[in-house]
Scaffold this motif. Structure first.
Motif, mmCIF file in Angstrom:
data_model
loop_
_atom_site.group_PDB
_atom_site.id
_atom_site.type_symbol
_atom_site.label_atom_id
_atom_site.label_comp_id
_atom_site.label_asym_id
_atom_site.label_seq_id
_atom_site.Cartn_x
_atom_site.Cartn_y
_atom_site.Cartn_z
ATOM 1 N N UNK A 25 -120.105 -16.575 -71.996
ATOM 2 C CA UNK A 25 -118.969 -17.313 -72.555
ATOM 3 C C UNK A 25 -117.651 -16.693 -72.095
ATOM 4 N N UNK A 26 -117.549 -15.382 -72.134
ATOM 5 C CA UNK A 26 -116.326 -14.688 -71.705
ATOM 6 C C UNK A 26 -116.053 -14.923 -70.221
ATOM 7 N N UNK A 27 -117.098 -14.828 -69.382
ATOM 8 C CA UNK A 27 -116.960 -14.987 -67.940
ATOM 9 C C UNK A 27 -116.494 -16.400 -67.590
ATOM 10 N N UNK A 28 -117.171 -17.409 -68.134
ATOM 11 C CA UNK A 28 -116.802 -18.804 -67.864
ATOM 12 C C UNK A 28 -115.395 -19.084 -68.410
ATOM 13 N N UNK A 29 -115.100 -18.587 -69.607
ATOM 14 C CA UNK A 29 -113.782 -18.805 -70.205
ATOM 15 C C UNK A 29 -112.660 -18.206 -69.386
ATOM 16 N N UNK A 30 -112.887 -17.008 -68.876
ATOM 17 C CA UNK A 30 -111.860 -16.338 -68.075
ATOM 18 C C UNK A 30 -111.580 -17.108 -66.785
ATOM 19 N N UNK A 31 -112.627 -17.518 -66.093
ATOM 20 C CA UNK A 31 -112.448 -18.227 -64.824
ATOM 21 C C UNK A 31 -111.852 -19.611 -65.051
ATOM 22 N N UNK A 32 -112.307 -20.303 -66.088
ATOM 23 C CA UNK A 32 -111.819 -21.658 -66.376
ATOM 24 C C UNK A 32 -110.558 -21.680 -67.236
ATOM 25 N N UNK A 33 -110.072 -20.515 -67.616
ATOM 26 C CA UNK A 33 -108.916 -20.415 -68.503
ATOM 27 C C UNK A 33 -109.125 -21.288 -69.739
ATOM 28 N N UNK A 34 -110.288 -21.081 -70.364
ATOM 29 C CA UNK A 34 -110.673 -21.897 -71.521
ATOM 30 C C UNK A 34 -110.996 -21.015 -72.722
ATOM 31 N N UNK A 35 -110.795 -21.567 -73.890
ATOM 32 C CA UNK A 35 -111.154 -20.922 -75.146
ATOM 33 C C UNK A 35 -112.192 -21.812 -75.811
ATOM 34 N N UNK A 36 -113.252 -21.206 -76.298
ATOM 35 C CA UNK A 36 -114.357 -21.961 -76.878
ATOM 36 C C UNK A 36 -114.482 -21.682 -78.372
ATOM 37 N N UNK A 37 -115.138 -22.594 -79.076
ATOM 38 C CA UNK A 37 -115.399 -22.435 -80.501
ATOM 39 C C UNK A 37 -116.354 -21.262 -80.741
ATOM 40 N N UNK A 38 -116.388 -20.750 -81.961
ATOM 41 C CA UNK A 38 -117.236 -19.597 -82.302
ATOM 42 C C UNK A 38 -118.720 -19.893 -82.152
ATOM 43 N N UNK A 39 -119.117 -21.167 -82.279
ATOM 44 C CA UNK A 39 -120.538 -21.493 -82.174
ATOM 45 C C UNK A 39 -120.941 -21.955 -80.770
ATOM 46 N N UNK A 40 -120.078 -21.749 -79.777
ATOM 47 C CA UNK A 40 -120.395 -22.113 -78.401
ATOM 48 C C UNK A 40 -121.596 -21.300 -77.913
ATOM 49 N N UNK A 41 -122.318 -21.870 -76.950
ATOM 50 C CA UNK A 41 -123.499 -21.219 -76.377
ATOM 51 C C UNK A 41 -123.277 -21.056 -74.884
ATOM 52 N N UNK A 42 -123.529 -19.861 -74.368
ATOM 53 C CA UNK A 42 -123.403 -19.599 -72.938
ATOM 54 C C UNK A 42 -124.762 -19.331 -72.326
ATOM 55 N N UNK A 43 -125.038 -19.977 -71.192
ATOM 56 C CA UNK A 43 -126.274 -19.765 -70.439
ATOM 57 C C UNK A 43 -125.860 -19.434 -69.015
ATOM 58 N N UNK A 44 -126.382 -18.333 -68.482
ATOM 59 C CA UNK A 44 -125.984 -17.910 -67.150
ATOM 60 C C UNK A 44 -127.143 -17.445 -66.307
#
Length: 145
Positions: free
Chosen positions: A9-28
């Protein structure tokens, strides 16, 4: 290796300049201990989920199957929605190759005032669901034979 968690979530958010909700799910996907691809799913409503994706190197079919299987099979969504800023041609091209279709535009909604294109992928159109674990294993076995 396919992974889930806050690091994605942190990696995708940093690159996309995005902020996600607390219940977001990251798969990498990790290669040599580093993330090479990741998706963050956010704003799930039972029928739809919003996805943000980042790819820095070609991921495996296992990754493509895992991210789509999570949304469509695990959560039971009928569609995935993605938003892409006008200048992000790599993301536009990636989503189109994945089978996403343009659904409309949000005029001047981007961080820089540019338009944002809304994309959608219907479950019935997701060919990557056919790339399940058995298919991935069969492909790897065939390649090593």
């Amino acid at each position: 290796m396919i992974v889930q968690g806050a690091g994605v979530i942190e990696w995708v958010g940093k690159i996309n300049q995005a902020v996600f909700q607390k219940d977001a799910v990251g798969i990498g996907q990790l290669r040599d201990g580093k993330l090479i691809a990741g998706v963050v799913y956010d704003n799930y409503n039972g029928n739809n989920i919003i996805g943000a994706i980042t790819v820095s190197a070609p991921p495996t079919r296992q990754f493509w199957w895992a991210i789509n299987s999570y949304a469509f099979e695990t959560l039971g969504c009928n569609r995935i929605t993605a938003y892409v800023e006008e200048a992000n041609t790599k993301s536009h091209n990636l989503l189109k190759r994945m089978g996403f279709e343009s659904e409309g535009k949000l005029e001047k909604a981007g961080a820089d005032g540019s338009d944002i294109t809304i994309y959608r992928l219907w479950k019935k159109d997701c060919r990557m669901l056919n790339w399940g674990p058995n298919h991935v294993q069969e492909s790897q076995n065939a390649a090593s034979a």
